[in-house]
Design an enzyme around this catalytic site. Structure first.
Site, PDB file in Angstrom:
ATOM      1  N   LEU A 109       0.818  -1.244   0.127  1.00 58.52           N
ATOM      2  CA  LEU A 109       0.018  -0.187  -0.072  1.00 58.52           C
ATOM      3  C   LEU A 109       0.764   1.264  -0.025  1.00 58.52           C
ATOM      4  CD1 LEU A 109      -3.095  -1.122   2.426  1.00 58.52           C
ATOM      5  CD2 LEU A 109      -2.873  -1.154   0.102  1.00 58.52           C
TER       6      LEU A 109
ATOM      7  N   TYR B 168      13.491   3.060 -14.125  1.00 60.66           N
ATOM      8  CA  TYR B 168      12.517   1.930 -14.027  1.00 60.66           C
ATOM      9  C   TYR B 168      12.849   0.956 -14.965  1.00 60.66           C
ATOM     10  CZ  TYR B 168       8.219   0.064 -15.354  1.00 60.66           C
ATOM     11  OH  TYR B 168       7.109  -0.816 -15.604  1.00 60.66           O
TER      12      TYR B 168
ATOM     13  N   GLY C  88      16.065  11.195 -21.345  1.00 59.71           N
ATOM     14  CA  GLY C  88      15.921   9.919 -21.744  1.00 59.71           C
ATOM     15  C   GLY C  88      14.724   9.234 -22.562  1.00 59.71           C
TER      16      GLY C  88
ATOM     17  N   LEU D 246       3.353  -8.798  -9.714  1.00 60.77           N
ATOM     18  CA  LEU D 246       2.988  -7.304 -10.133  1.00 60.77           C
ATOM     19  C   LEU D 246       3.777  -6.161  -9.264  1.00 60.77           C
ATOM     20  CD1 LEU D 246       0.012  -8.694 -10.626  1.00 60.77           C
ATOM     21  CD2 LEU D 246       0.046  -7.000 -12.309  1.00 60.77           C
TER      22      LEU D 246
ATOM     23  N   LYS E 112      13.209  -3.016 -14.270  1.00 61.68           N
ATOM     24  CA  LYS E 112      12.460  -4.154 -14.702  1.00 61.68           C
ATOM     25  C   LYS E 112      13.439  -5.309 -15.663  1.00 61.68           C
ATOM     26  CE  LYS E 112       8.431  -4.650 -14.266  1.00 61.68           C
ATOM     27  NZ  LYS E 112       7.704  -5.327 -13.266  1.00 61.68           N
TER      28      LYS E 112
ATOM     29  N   THR F 101       7.391  -5.190 -18.773  1.00 60.78           N
ATOM     30  CA  THR F 101       7.075  -4.234 -19.421  1.00 60.78           C
ATOM     31  C   THR F 101       7.718  -4.147 -20.815  1.00 60.78           C
ATOM     32  OG1 THR F 101       7.264  -1.747 -19.755  1.00 60.78           O
ATOM     33  CG2 THR F 101       8.743  -2.733 -18.434  1.00 60.78           C
ATOM     34  N   ASP F 102       7.183  -3.618 -21.819  1.00 58.02           N
ATOM     35  CA  ASP F 102       7.953  -3.350 -23.126  1.00 58.02           C
ATOM     36  C   ASP F 102       9.081  -2.572 -23.017  1.00 58.02           C
ATOM     37  OD1 ASP F 102       6.594  -1.108 -23.056  1.00 58.02           O
ATOM     38  OD2 ASP F 102       5.666  -1.424 -24.931  1.00 58.02           O
ATOM     39  N   GLU F 103       9.435  -1.729 -21.928  1.00 56.36           N
ATOM     40  CA  GLU F 103      10.360  -0.791 -21.851  1.00 56.36           C
ATOM     41  C   GLU F 103      11.453  -1.439 -21.624  1.00 56.36           C
ATOM     42  OE1 GLU F 103       9.673   2.858 -19.511  1.00 56.36           O
ATOM     43  OE2 GLU F 103       7.448   3.088 -19.978  1.00 56.36           O
TER      44      GLU F 103
HETATM   45  P1  NAD Z   1       1.028   0.511  -9.833  1.00 52.65           P
HETATM   46  O1  NAD Z   1       2.175   1.394  -9.378  1.00 52.65           O
HETATM   47  O2  NAD Z   1      -0.393   1.074 -10.039  1.00 52.65           O
HETATM   48  O3  NAD Z   1       0.839  -0.393  -8.614  1.00 52.65           O
HETATM   49  C1  NAD Z   1       1.914  -0.954  -8.061  1.00 52.65           C
HETATM   50  C2  NAD Z   1       1.462  -1.649  -6.716  1.00 52.65           C
HETATM   51  O4  NAD Z   1       2.710  -2.396  -6.255  1.00 52.65           O
HETATM   52  C3  NAD Z   1       0.906  -0.580  -5.855  1.00 52.65           C
HETATM   53  O5  NAD Z   1      -0.366  -1.374  -5.128  1.00 52.65           O
HETATM   54  C4  NAD Z   1       1.958  -0.676  -4.564  1.00 52.65           C
HETATM   55  O6  NAD Z   1       1.684  -0.580  -3.392  1.00 52.65           O
HETATM   56  C5  NAD Z   1       2.683  -1.950  -4.754  1.00 52.65           C
HETATM   57  N1  NAD Z   1       4.056  -2.273  -4.283  1.00 52.65           N
HETATM   58  C6  NAD Z   1       4.869  -1.309  -4.447  1.00 52.65           C
HETATM   59  N2  NAD Z   1       6.101  -1.345  -3.783  1.00 52.65           N
HETATM   60  C7  NAD Z   1       6.048  -2.587  -3.164  1.00 52.65           C
HETATM   61  C8  NAD Z   1       6.563  -3.426  -2.141  1.00 52.65           C
HETATM   62  N3  NAD Z   1       7.816  -2.990  -1.777  1.00 52.65           N
HETATM   63  N4  NAD Z   1       5.904  -4.450  -1.615  1.00 52.65           N
HETATM   64  C9  NAD Z   1       4.786  -4.695  -2.012  1.00 52.65           C
HETATM   65  N5  NAD Z   1       3.948  -3.983  -2.897  1.00 52.65           N
HETATM   66  C10 NAD Z   1       4.476  -2.958  -3.386  1.00 52.65           C
HETATM   67  O7  NAD Z   1       1.765  -0.076 -10.957  1.00 52.65           O
HETATM   68  P2  NAD Z   1       0.979  -0.922 -12.457  1.00 52.65           P
HETATM   69  O8  NAD Z   1       0.854   0.154 -13.413  1.00 52.65           O
HETATM   70  O9  NAD Z   1      -0.400  -1.591 -11.905  1.00 52.65           O
HETATM   71  O10 NAD Z   1       1.934  -1.953 -12.878  1.00 52.65           O
HETATM   72  C11 NAD Z   1       2.024  -3.351 -12.127  1.00 52.65           C
HETATM   73  C12 NAD Z   1       2.990  -4.091 -12.790  1.00 52.65           C
HETATM   74  O11 NAD Z   1       2.967  -4.068 -14.302  1.00 52.65           O
HETATM   75  C13 NAD Z   1       4.314  -3.755 -12.725  1.00 52.65           C
HETATM   76  O12 NAD Z   1       5.263  -4.514 -12.431  1.00 52.65           O
HETATM   77  C14 NAD Z   1       4.845  -2.764 -13.930  1.00 52.65           C
HETATM   78  O13 NAD Z   1       6.011  -2.988 -14.173  1.00 52.65           O
HETATM   79  C15 NAD Z   1       3.792  -3.719 -14.928  1.00 52.65           C
HETATM   80  N6  NAD Z   1       3.564  -2.966 -16.212  1.00 52.65           N
HETATM   81  C16 NAD Z   1       2.810  -1.904 -16.052  1.00 52.65           C
HETATM   82  C17 NAD Z   1       2.210  -1.145 -17.247  1.00 52.65           C
HETATM   83  C18 NAD Z   1       1.664  -0.271 -17.218  1.00 52.65           C
HETATM   84  O14 NAD Z   1       1.336   0.574 -18.242  1.00 52.65           O
HETATM   85  N7  NAD Z   1       0.949   0.471 -15.957  1.00 52.65           N
HETATM   86  C19 NAD Z   1       2.787  -2.012 -18.640  1.00 52.65           C
HETATM   87  C20 NAD Z   1       3.423  -2.919 -18.524  1.00 52.65           C
HETATM   88  C21 NAD Z   1       3.842  -3.391 -17.367  1.00 52.65           C
HETATM   89  O1  DAU Z   2       4.987   0.716 -21.927  1.00 51.58           O
HETATM   90  C1  DAU Z   2       4.683   0.242 -20.829  1.00 51.58           C
HETATM   91  C2  DAU Z   2       4.916   1.422 -19.546  1.00 51.58           C
HETATM   92  O2  DAU Z   2       4.019   2.403 -19.932  1.00 51.58           O
HETATM   93  C3  DAU Z   2       4.974   0.684 -18.217  1.00 51.58           C
HETATM   94  O3  DAU Z   2       5.785  -0.269 -17.934  1.00 51.58           O
HETATM   95  C4  DAU Z   2       5.124   1.869 -17.134  1.00 51.58           C
HETATM   96  O4  DAU Z   2       4.802   1.337 -15.930  1.00 51.58           O
HETATM   97  C5  DAU Z   2       3.919   2.820 -17.652  1.00 51.58           C
HETATM   98  O5  DAU Z   2       4.109   4.028 -16.525  1.00 51.58           O
HETATM   99  C6  DAU Z   2       4.162   3.392 -18.885  1.00 51.58           C
HETATM  100  O6  DAU Z   2       5.373   4.083 -19.098  1.00 51.58           O
HETATM  101  P1  DAU Z   2       5.189   5.438 -19.951  1.00 51.58           P
HETATM  102  O7  DAU Z   2       6.256   6.317 -19.554  1.00 51.58           O
HETATM  103  O8  DAU Z   2       5.194   5.203 -21.425  1.00 51.58           O
HETATM  104  O9  DAU Z   2       3.858   5.939 -19.409  1.00 51.58           O
HETATM  105  P2  DAU Z   2       3.400   7.583 -18.962  1.00 51.58           P
HETATM  106  O10 DAU Z   2       1.856   7.637 -18.845  1.00 51.58           O
HETATM  107  O11 DAU Z   2       4.232   8.054 -17.858  1.00 51.58           O
HETATM  108  O12 DAU Z   2       3.764   8.199 -20.390  1.00 51.58           O
HETATM  109  C7  DAU Z   2       3.274   7.938 -21.399  1.00 51.58           C
HETATM  110  C8  DAU Z   2       3.657   9.039 -22.674  1.00 51.58           C
HETATM  111  O13 DAU Z   2       3.137  10.298 -22.385  1.00 51.58           O
HETATM  112  C9  DAU Z   2       5.290   9.318 -22.532  1.00 51.58           C
HETATM  113  O14 DAU Z   2       5.695   9.341 -23.747  1.00 51.58           O
HETATM  114  C10 DAU Z   2       5.573  10.372 -21.715  1.00 51.58           C
HETATM  115  C11 DAU Z   2       4.270  11.435 -22.040  1.00 51.58           C
HETATM  116  N1  DAU Z   2       3.895  12.100 -20.972  1.00 51.58           N
HETATM  117  C12 DAU Z   2       3.671  11.625 -19.775  1.00 51.58           C
HETATM  118  C13 DAU Z   2       3.235  12.289 -18.744  1.00 51.58           C
HETATM  119  C14 DAU Z   2       2.975  11.942 -17.404  1.00 51.58           C
HETATM  120  C15 DAU Z   2       3.695  13.605 -21.170  1.00 51.58           C
HETATM  121  O15 DAU Z   2       3.860  14.264 -22.279  1.00 51.58           O
HETATM  122  N2  DAU Z   2       3.430  14.363 -19.901  1.00 51.58           N
HETATM  123  C16 DAU Z   2       2.979  13.854 -18.812  1.00 51.58           C
HETATM  124  O16 DAU Z   2       2.618  14.592 -17.923  1.00 51.58           O
END
Ligand code: NAD
Ligand code: DAU
Length: 348
Positions: free
Chosen positions: A36, A156, A289, A82, A160, A131-133
């Site tokens: 949390l 990040y 970056g 996750l 990952k 993630t694809d990153e």
């Molecule tokens: P999020 O930040 O919304 O949620 C992360 C959760 O992990 C939170 O509930 C947080 O409380 C918990 N957490 C963080 N540190 C912790 C710790 N030390 N111990 C236990 N719990 C902890 O993340 P999300 O966007 O739901 O992403 C979930 C997973 O999917 C991540 O591994 C992320 O890398 C991966 N992912 C996310 C995206 C995306 O677009 N959001 C895309 C591809 C992969």
């Molecule tokens: O590709 C998967 C990833 O997508 C996940 O692994 C990450 O957890 C998730 O956060 C996401 O990463 P991005 O960096 O792509 O997502 P974000 O929403 O932060 O940004 C999306 C795009 O928008 C990126 O090119 C940066 C841009 N951006 C983002 C923010 C927050 C802006 O232009 N302005 C902003 O304020």
């Protein structure tokens, strides 16, 4: 499997995965382990919190003693991992917390899982959500495939990538059974408003500037979060051991085009004149970056497991906007307090 541990289940994607598993597999006990942090929110799970096959445990995956104890107590047959620090901008200001949770936390889980089952891994599985990153950036053309070399550019994505390598290494070295999936950008309900889509929805609602990084010509591939949860469910249950899958929406958008679409849809939903929200677009200093383009080739999971997205981007975006407009209390709760400090530091 009798008992599955889902880590990070109070977060954005994790809460959708917990809901999917709890409702699809009533005979399986689902334990949600989450620290949390600012990103974790039990209000994401109110609809299933009383389910007979669901338990929540508050705890930190960086605490190896605690994690070991939990595995000894519950004998988890499977893990869907996750829990992570997930926001690229936060990783630029505080890389160490990303190493701690994403690398050390993952290794702690792997160790406990290995210690529990090393005598016999039959019918056990560690599913790592990535993630694809990890693949770094694409130019104007090409797609990430499962065979693309890792080339992470942010703290990040480096953390990952490291966690993915540890999962594979535990497979090779100790025979630990695993699956890894690498997904593109998710969007949908319960997305914390630090990421592009929910942040911009919240700012449009409040008539605040929309901070587009750089020239806005960065490209992402967007997937509705429930389609990601379905893919995880499928791959967790059906994939071969040591399989890796790329998951994506076949849905590339330049940030600026996506933001303009969002503005148009929000103006219609809010009954504002066409063009009102676009005036909020403000170009701001670029993310250091910043990866130019991500695009996923999801043909492997499509061909092998029959997965494909169930909603179009327009449908998913409409569902998402409606959810935020109907859940103003959730939005207000997560944007009070510490969020205000984060926002000032990041954007002002
Ligand atoms: P999020 O930040 O919304 O949620 C992360 C959760 O992990 C939170 O509930 C947080 O409380 C918990 N957490 C963080 N540190 C912790 C710790 N030390 N111990 C236990 N719990 C902890 O993340 P999300 O966007 O739901 O992403 C979930 C997973 O999917 C991540 O591994 C992320 O890398 C991966 N992912 C996310 C995206 C995306 O677009 N959001 C895309 C591809 C992969
Ligand atoms: O590709 C998967 C990833 O997508 C996940 O692994 C990450 O957890 C998730 O956060 C996401 O990463 P991005 O960096 O792509 O997502 P974000 O929403 O932060 O940004 C999306 C795009 O928008 C990126 O090119 C940066 C841009 N951006 C983002 C923010 C927050 C802006 O232009 N302005 C902003 O304020």
């Amino acid at each position: 499997m009798k008992k599955i541990l889902i880590t990070g289940g109070a977060g954005f994607i994790g809460s959708h995965v917990v809901r999917r598993f709890v409702t699809q597999y009533p005979e399986t006990t689902i334990v949600n382990l989450d620290a949390l942090t600012y990103a974790g929110n039990l209000n994401n799970l109110t609809d299933i919190e009383d389910a007979a096959n669901y338990t929540f445990v508050k705890g930190d995956i960086t605490d190896s003693t605690f994690v070991n104890q939990l595995f000894k107590e519950h004998h988890f047959d499977g893990v869907v991992h996750l829990a992570a620090e997930s926001h690229v901008d936060r990783s630029i200001t505080d890389p160490v917390s990303f190493v701690m949770t994403n690398v050390i936390g993952t290794v702690n889980l792997l160790n406990s899982f290995k210690e529990l089952w090393k005598a016999d891994f039959t019918n056990k599985r560690f599913y790592h959500v990535s993630t694809d990153e990890v693949y770094g950036t694409l130019g104007e053309t090409g797609l990430f495939k499962e065979t693309t070399s890792y080339d992470p550019n942010s703290p990040y994505s480096a953390s990952k990538a490291s966690s993915d390598h540890f999962v594979r290494a535990y497979g090779e070295t100790y025979g630990l059974p695993y699956v890894i999936s690498n997904c593109s950008n998710n969007y949908g309900p319960h997305h914390f408003p630090e990421k592009l889509i929910p942040l911009f929805i919240n700012n449009i609602i409040h008539n605040k500037p929309l901070p587009v990084y750089g020239d806005g010509n960065y490209t992402r591939d967007w997937l509705y979060v429930i389609d990601h949860a379905i893919a995880i469910d499928l791959a967790f249950h059906k994939a071969e051991n040591a399989a890796t899958y790329n998951i994506g929406g076949f849905n590339e958008w330049k940030n600026i085009d996506l933001v303009k679409l969002l503005c148009k849809m929000m103006d219609e939903k809010l009954g504002r004149d066409a063009g009102t929200s676009e005036k909020l677009i403000t170009y701001v200093t670029d993310r250091p970056g910043h990866d130019l383009r991500y695009a996923i080739d999801a043909s492997k999971i499509n061909q092998e497991l029959g997965w494909k997205p169930t909603v179009t981007f327009e449908q998913g975006l409409e569902k998402t906007i409606d959810w935020y407009l109907n859940n103003d209390e959730w939005l207000e709760q997560v944007t009070s307090g510490a969020y205000q400090d984060y926002y000032k530091k990041q954007y002002e």
